[in-house]
Design a protein around this motif. Sequence first.
Motif, PDB file in Angstrom:
ATOM      1  N   TYR A   1      81.598 161.379  82.472  1.00  0.00           N
ATOM      2  CA  TYR A   1      81.344 160.233  81.615  1.00  0.00           C
ATOM      3  C   TYR A   1      80.585 159.135  82.358  1.00  0.00           C
ATOM      4  O   TYR A   1      80.599 157.988  81.949  1.00  0.00           O
ATOM      5  CB  TYR A   1      82.671 159.665  81.103  1.00  0.00           C
ATOM      6  CG  TYR A   1      83.389 160.606  80.174  1.00  0.00           C
ATOM      7  CD1 TYR A   1      82.954 160.768  78.868  1.00  0.00           C
ATOM      8  CD2 TYR A   1      84.500 161.319  80.605  1.00  0.00           C
ATOM      9  CE1 TYR A   1      83.606 161.627  78.003  1.00  0.00           C
ATOM     10  CE2 TYR A   1      85.161 162.175  79.750  1.00  0.00           C
ATOM     11  CZ  TYR A   1      84.724 162.327  78.446  1.00  0.00           C
ATOM     12  OH  TYR A   1      85.363 163.167  77.607  1.00  0.00           O
ATOM     13  N   LEU A   2      79.921 159.507  83.426  1.00  0.00           N
ATOM     14  CA  LEU A   2      79.237 158.530  84.263  1.00  0.00           C
ATOM     15  C   LEU A   2      78.208 157.717  83.482  1.00  0.00           C
ATOM     16  O   LEU A   2      78.165 156.487  83.583  1.00  0.00           O
ATOM     17  CB  LEU A   2      78.573 159.218  85.453  1.00  0.00           C
ATOM     18  CG  LEU A   2      77.807 158.296  86.396  1.00  0.00           C
ATOM     19  CD1 LEU A   2      78.771 157.317  87.055  1.00  0.00           C
ATOM     20  CD2 LEU A   2      77.054 159.094  87.429  1.00  0.00           C
TER      21      LEU A   2
ATOM     22  N   ALA B   1      76.486 152.664  81.000  1.00  0.00           N
ATOM     23  CA  ALA B   1      75.962 151.970  79.818  1.00  0.00           C
ATOM     24  C   ALA B   1      76.941 150.900  79.335  1.00  0.00           C
ATOM     25  O   ALA B   1      76.529 149.797  78.953  1.00  0.00           O
ATOM     26  CB  ALA B   1      75.677 152.972  78.716  1.00  0.00           C
ATOM     27  N   ALA B   2      78.224 151.200  79.350  1.00  0.00           N
ATOM     28  CA  ALA B   2      79.221 150.229  78.907  1.00  0.00           C
ATOM     29  C   ALA B   2      79.224 149.005  79.812  1.00  0.00           C
ATOM     30  O   ALA B   2      79.282 147.862  79.329  1.00  0.00           O
ATOM     31  CB  ALA B   2      80.597 150.880  78.874  1.00  0.00           C
ATOM     32  N   TYR B   3      79.169 149.207  81.107  1.00  0.00           N
ATOM     33  CA  TYR B   3      79.122 148.070  82.030  1.00  0.00           C
ATOM     34  C   TYR B   3      77.819 147.290  81.877  1.00  0.00           C
ATOM     35  O   TYR B   3      77.816 146.057  81.982  1.00  0.00           O
ATOM     36  CB  TYR B   3      79.294 148.530  83.479  1.00  0.00           C
ATOM     37  CG  TYR B   3      80.737 148.685  83.876  1.00  0.00           C
ATOM     38  CD1 TYR B   3      81.540 147.562  84.068  1.00  0.00           C
ATOM     39  CD2 TYR B   3      81.296 149.935  84.063  1.00  0.00           C
ATOM     40  CE1 TYR B   3      82.868 147.689  84.427  1.00  0.00           C
ATOM     41  CE2 TYR B   3      82.627 150.078  84.420  1.00  0.00           C
ATOM     42  CZ  TYR B   3      83.409 148.954  84.601  1.00  0.00           C
ATOM     43  OH  TYR B   3      84.723 149.082  84.945  1.00  0.00           O
ATOM     44  N   ALA B   4      76.729 147.971  81.626  1.00  0.00           N
ATOM     45  CA  ALA B   4      75.448 147.285  81.442  1.00  0.00           C
ATOM     46  C   ALA B   4      75.494 146.387  80.206  1.00  0.00           C
ATOM     47  O   ALA B   4      75.044 145.239  80.246  1.00  0.00           O
ATOM     48  CB  ALA B   4      74.321 148.300  81.326  1.00  0.00           C
ATOM     49  N   VAL B   5      76.043 146.890  79.113  1.00  0.00           N
ATOM     50  CA  VAL B   5      76.170 146.088  77.906  1.00  0.00           C
ATOM     51  C   VAL B   5      77.092 144.899  78.162  1.00  0.00           C
ATOM     52  O   VAL B   5      76.819 143.779  77.734  1.00  0.00           O
ATOM     53  CB  VAL B   5      76.682 146.949  76.733  1.00  0.00           C
ATOM     54  CG1 VAL B   5      77.085 146.089  75.543  1.00  0.00           C
ATOM     55  CG2 VAL B   5      75.634 147.963  76.340  1.00  0.00           C
TER      56      VAL B   5
END
Length: 59
Positions: free
Chosen positions: A3-4, A9-13
Amino acid sequence: MTYLHYVIAAYAVFVLVLAWDFIVPRLQIRRLLRDARQRGSRQRRRGKPAPAADTELVR
């Protein structure tokens, strides 16, 4: 299966939203202060006295 990419992507958002919440209010305050200064200078040029700065709150 990893799930890398999802985690990145979640941290970037998350970082983008934090940056947005940090920057936008400062831009709004800067714009409001500039508008107030311009309004005051227009009133002074017209010869109108600036409104009294009353520190007491009135309802």
